[in-house]
Motif scaffolding. Structure first.
Motif, PDB file in Angstrom:
ATOM      1  N   LEU A   1       0.440  -0.899  -0.147  1.00 20.81           N
ATOM      2  CA  LEU A   1       0.551   0.150   0.216  1.00 20.81           C
ATOM      3  C   LEU A   1       1.040   1.597   0.047  1.00 20.81           C
ATOM      4  CD1 LEU A   1      -3.003  -0.638   2.657  1.00 20.81           C
ATOM      5  CD2 LEU A   1      -3.001  -0.760  -0.369  1.00 20.81           C
ATOM      6  N   PHE A   2       1.981   0.726   0.591  1.00 24.32           N
ATOM      7  CA  PHE A   2       3.034   2.386   0.735  1.00 24.32           C
ATOM      8  C   PHE A   2       3.625   2.343  -0.930  1.00 24.32           C
ATOM      9  CE2 PHE A   2       3.242   2.047   5.760  1.00 24.32           C
ATOM     10  CZ  PHE A   2       2.811   2.911   5.718  1.00 24.32           C
ATOM     11  N   TYR A   3       3.906   0.874  -1.782  1.00 21.16           N
ATOM     12  CA  TYR A   3       4.620   1.209  -2.093  1.00 21.16           C
ATOM     13  C   TYR A   3       3.869   1.493  -3.614  1.00 21.16           C
ATOM     14  CZ  TYR A   3       8.309   0.040  -5.740  1.00 21.16           C
ATOM     15  OH  TYR A   3       9.543   0.330  -6.650  1.00 21.16           O
ATOM     16  N   LEU A   4       2.792   0.749  -4.189  1.00 15.99           N
ATOM     17  CA  LEU A   4       2.631   0.973  -5.504  1.00 15.99           C
ATOM     18  C   LEU A   4       1.869   2.766  -5.994  1.00 15.99           C
ATOM     19  CD1 LEU A   4       0.988  -0.457  -7.929  1.00 15.99           C
ATOM     20  CD2 LEU A   4      -1.057  -0.681  -6.131  1.00 15.99           C
ATOM     21  N   PRO A   5       1.604   3.407  -4.548  1.00 13.91           N
ATOM     22  CA  PRO A   5       1.474   4.788  -5.207  1.00 13.91           C
ATOM     23  C   PRO A   5       2.010   5.261  -5.801  1.00 13.91           C
ATOM     24  CG  PRO A   5      -0.441   4.374  -3.728  1.00 13.91           C
ATOM     25  CD  PRO A   5       0.784   2.957  -3.393  1.00 13.91           C
ATOM     26  N   ARG A   6       3.514   5.438  -5.494  1.00 11.81           N
ATOM     27  CA  ARG A   6       4.628   5.433  -5.579  1.00 11.81           C
ATOM     28  C   ARG A   6       4.816   5.255  -6.530  1.00 11.81           C
ATOM     29  NH1 ARG A   6       7.848   9.369  -4.863  1.00 11.81           N
ATOM     30  NH2 ARG A   6       6.239   9.714  -3.022  1.00 11.81           N
ATOM     31  N   LEU A   7       4.881   4.023  -7.448  1.00 10.07           N
ATOM     32  CA  LEU A   7       5.419   3.654  -8.794  1.00 10.07           C
ATOM     33  C   LEU A   7       3.917   4.612  -9.481  1.00 10.07           C
ATOM     34  CD1 LEU A   7       4.653  -0.640  -8.576  1.00 10.07           C
ATOM     35  CD2 LEU A   7       7.278   1.362  -9.010  1.00 10.07           C
ATOM     36  N   PHE A   8       2.719   4.668  -8.676  1.00  6.91           N
ATOM     37  CA  PHE A   8       2.138   5.563  -9.600  1.00  6.91           C
ATOM     38  C   PHE A   8       2.647   6.269 -10.064  1.00  6.91           C
ATOM     39  CE2 PHE A   8      -1.830   3.133  -7.970  1.00  6.91           C
ATOM     40  CZ  PHE A   8      -1.936   1.983  -9.153  1.00  6.91           C
TER      41      PHE A   8
ATOM     42  N   ALA B   1       5.060  -0.242 -20.249  1.00  7.23           N
ATOM     43  CA  ALA B   1       5.137  -1.633 -19.834  1.00  7.23           C
ATOM     44  C   ALA B   1       5.730  -1.953 -18.821  1.00  7.23           C
ATOM     45  CB  ALA B   1       5.448  -2.331 -21.544  1.00  7.23           C
ATOM     46  N   VAL B   2       6.877  -0.848 -18.494  1.00  4.10           N
ATOM     47  CA  VAL B   2       7.256  -2.082 -16.942  1.00  4.10           C
ATOM     48  C   VAL B   2       6.965  -1.347 -16.205  1.00  4.10           C
ATOM     49  CG1 VAL B   2       9.244  -1.273 -15.899  1.00  4.10           C
ATOM     50  CG2 VAL B   2      10.177  -1.698 -18.155  1.00  4.10           C
ATOM     51  N   PHE B   3       6.569  -0.160 -16.334  1.00  7.70           N
ATOM     52  CA  PHE B   3       5.870  -0.298 -14.757  1.00  7.70           C
ATOM     53  C   PHE B   3       3.834  -0.768 -14.545  1.00  7.70           C
ATOM     54  CE2 PHE B   3       8.265   3.566 -15.146  1.00  7.70           C
ATOM     55  CZ  PHE B   3       8.517   4.127 -13.831  1.00  7.70           C
ATOM     56  N   GLN B   4       3.348  -1.038 -15.799  1.00  7.02           N
ATOM     57  CA  GLN B   4       2.227  -1.836 -15.380  1.00  7.02           C
ATOM     58  C   GLN B   4       2.703  -3.089 -14.809  1.00  7.02           C
ATOM     59  OE1 GLN B   4      -0.748  -1.874 -18.512  1.00  7.02           O
ATOM     60  NE2 GLN B   4      -0.340   0.454 -19.343  1.00  7.02           N
TER      61      GLN B   4
ATOM     62  N   ARG C   1      -8.547   0.095  -8.586  1.00  5.13           N
ATOM     63  CA  ARG C   1      -8.837   0.461  -9.430  1.00  5.13           C
ATOM     64  C   ARG C   1      -7.897   1.732 -10.820  1.00  5.13           C
ATOM     65  NH1 ARG C   1     -11.855   1.391 -13.699  1.00  5.13           N
ATOM     66  NH2 ARG C   1     -13.039   3.045 -13.673  1.00  5.13           N
ATOM     67  N   ARG C   2      -6.973   2.292  -9.981  1.00  5.94           N
ATOM     68  CA  ARG C   2      -6.245   3.261 -10.565  1.00  5.94           C
ATOM     69  C   ARG C   2      -5.948   2.056 -11.393  1.00  5.94           C
ATOM     70  NH1 ARG C   2      -8.240   7.298 -11.071  1.00  5.94           N
ATOM     71  NH2 ARG C   2      -6.498   8.029 -12.264  1.00  5.94           N
ATOM     72  N   ARG C   3      -4.752   1.535 -10.988  1.00  2.00           N
ATOM     73  CA  ARG C   3      -4.284   0.642 -11.942  1.00  2.00           C
ATOM     74  C   ARG C   3      -4.782   0.112 -13.307  1.00  2.00           C
ATOM     75  NH1 ARG C   3      -2.895  -3.566 -13.958  1.00  2.00           N
ATOM     76  NH2 ARG C   3      -4.854  -5.003 -13.492  1.00  2.00           N
ATOM     77  N   ARG C   4      -6.230  -0.673 -13.090  1.00  2.04           N
ATOM     78  CA  ARG C   4      -6.834  -0.426 -14.280  1.00  2.04           C
ATOM     79  C   ARG C   4      -6.645   0.357 -15.750  1.00  2.04           C
ATOM     80  NH1 ARG C   4      -9.341  -3.969 -10.135  1.00  2.04           N
ATOM     81  NH2 ARG C   4     -11.383  -1.927 -10.361  1.00  2.04           N
ATOM     82  N   ILE C   5      -7.035   1.702 -15.064  1.00  3.34           N
ATOM     83  CA  ILE C   5      -6.977   2.651 -15.819  1.00  3.34           C
ATOM     84  C   ILE C   5      -5.893   2.875 -16.465  1.00  3.34           C
ATOM     85  CG2 ILE C   5      -7.033   5.281 -15.490  1.00  3.34           C
ATOM     86  CD1 ILE C   5      -9.149   5.164 -12.894  1.00  3.34           C
ATOM     87  N   PHE C   6      -4.982   2.856 -15.119  1.00  3.33           N
ATOM     88  CA  PHE C   6      -3.118   3.171 -16.343  1.00  3.33           C
ATOM     89  C   PHE C   6      -3.268   1.405 -17.489  1.00  3.33           C
ATOM     90  CE2 PHE C   6      -1.147   5.642 -12.728  1.00  3.33           C
ATOM     91  CZ  PHE C   6      -0.578   6.302 -13.576  1.00  3.33           C
ATOM     92  N   ALA C   7      -3.724   0.578 -17.026  1.00 10.11           N
ATOM     93  CA  ALA C   7      -3.916  -0.470 -18.155  1.00 10.11           C
ATOM     94  C   ALA C   7      -4.785   0.373 -19.071  1.00 10.11           C
ATOM     95  CB  ALA C   7      -4.442  -1.730 -17.935  1.00 10.11           C
ATOM     96  N   GLU C   8      -5.579   0.445 -19.407  1.00  7.74           N
ATOM     97  CA  GLU C   8      -6.536   1.880 -20.309  1.00  7.74           C
ATOM     98  C   GLU C   8      -6.025   2.185 -21.030  1.00  7.74           C
ATOM     99  OE1 GLU C   8     -10.287   1.184 -17.880  1.00  7.74           O
ATOM    100  OE2 GLU C   8     -10.487  -0.808 -17.392  1.00  7.74           O
ATOM    101  N   GLY C   9      -5.209   3.081 -20.159  1.00  9.27           N
ATOM    102  CA  GLY C   9      -4.549   4.477 -20.771  1.00  9.27           C
ATOM    103  C   GLY C   9      -5.530   5.540 -20.864  1.00  9.27           C
ATOM    104  N   GLY C  10      -6.083   5.369 -19.579  1.00  7.67           N
ATOM    105  CA  GLY C  10      -6.914   6.220 -19.633  1.00  7.67           C
ATOM    106  C   GLY C  10      -6.530   7.118 -18.227  1.00  7.67           C
ATOM    107  N   ASN C  11      -5.520   6.947 -17.457  1.00 13.95           N
ATOM    108  CA  ASN C  11      -5.543   7.821 -15.579  1.00 13.95           C
ATOM    109  C   ASN C  11      -5.639   9.042 -16.245  1.00 13.95           C
ATOM    110  OD1 ASN C  11      -3.515   7.895 -13.165  1.00 13.95           O
ATOM    111  ND2 ASN C  11      -1.913   9.268 -14.585  1.00 13.95           N
ATOM    112  N   SER C  12      -5.915  10.368 -15.185  1.00 15.69           N
ATOM    113  CA  SER C  12      -5.793  11.765 -15.502  1.00 15.69           C
ATOM    114  C   SER C  12      -5.560  12.555 -13.964  1.00 15.69           C
ATOM    115  CB  SER C  12      -7.378  11.273 -15.428  1.00 15.69           C
ATOM    116  OG  SER C  12      -7.968  11.498 -14.531  1.00 15.69           O
ATOM    117  N   LEU C  13      -4.314  11.098 -13.453  1.00 18.60           N
ATOM    118  CA  LEU C  13      -4.397  11.546 -11.818  1.00 18.60           C
ATOM    119  C   LEU C  13      -2.795  12.332 -13.041  1.00 18.60           C
ATOM    120  CD1 LEU C  13      -5.612   9.891  -9.878  1.00 18.60           C
ATOM    121  CD2 LEU C  13      -6.536  11.969 -10.786  1.00 18.60           C
ATOM    122  N   THR C  14      -2.171  13.487 -11.333  1.00 21.75           N
ATOM    123  CA  THR C  14      -0.794  13.575 -11.988  1.00 21.75           C
ATOM    124  C   THR C  14      -0.354  13.060 -10.414  1.00 21.75           C
ATOM    125  OG1 THR C  14      -1.094  15.632  -9.609  1.00 21.75           O
ATOM    126  CG2 THR C  14      -1.681  15.907 -12.049  1.00 21.75           C
TER     127      THR C  14
END
Length: 145
Positions: free
Chosen positions: A24-31, A45-48, A106-119
């Motif tokens: 939980l600490f690391y995944l948002p950092r990866l984002f 692809a590496v990040f995903q 959910r954010r990971r799925r959004i990244f995978a779909e190419g739809g991330n809108s957060l900074t």
């Protein structure tokens, strides 16, 4: 019967919580890195891959084990004084932690779909949520207010 295995269940619970919290600490950092440092299809692809493996291989099993062992301990008669505030504040913290886990998934799925809108800043701010939940949970269990 569960009382005979209480210390083993508790030990497994603590290990699962540590693993879950690490994710939980690391995944948002990866984002954050994904948003700010992913300048090509190769890095994307590496990040995903990293995000997906962290979630599926570490975080999801750790969350499930933490929940199951926690419920096992809760079912031991006399272990928890339900008239106290602390089990309820811990439960609220746990619900918050689980919500954050689902938000990350959910954010990971959004990244995978190419739809991330957060900074990156959005993800940095959200990275504080598990810290707040951890403080609530640890203080609830240790101080038992």
């Amino acid at each position: 019967m569960l009382g005979d295995f209480y210390l083993w269940i508790k030990a497994l619970h603590i290990m699962a919580v540590i693993s879950w919290m690490a994710g939980l600490f690391y995944l948002p950092r990866l984002f954050v890195y994904h948003v700010e440092r992913s300048d090509g299809a190769g890095m994307n692809a590496v990040f995903q891959t990293m995000e997906e493996k962290l979630l599926r291989v570490i975080m999801n099993p750790a969350m499930i084990v933490a929940w199951v062992t926690g419920l096992m301990m809760v079912s031991i008669p006399g272990l928890i004084d339900w008239s106290s505030i602390w089990p309820w504040s811990k439960f609220i913290g746990l619900i918050g932690m689980t919500w954050f886990h689902m938000w990350c998934a959910r954010r990971r799925r959004i990244f995978a779909e190419g739809g991330n809108s957060l900074t990156g800043r959005n993800y940095r701010m959200m990275n504080e949520v598990p810290t707040v939940m951890m403080v609530v949970i640890v203080l609830s269990v240790v101080v038992k207010f």
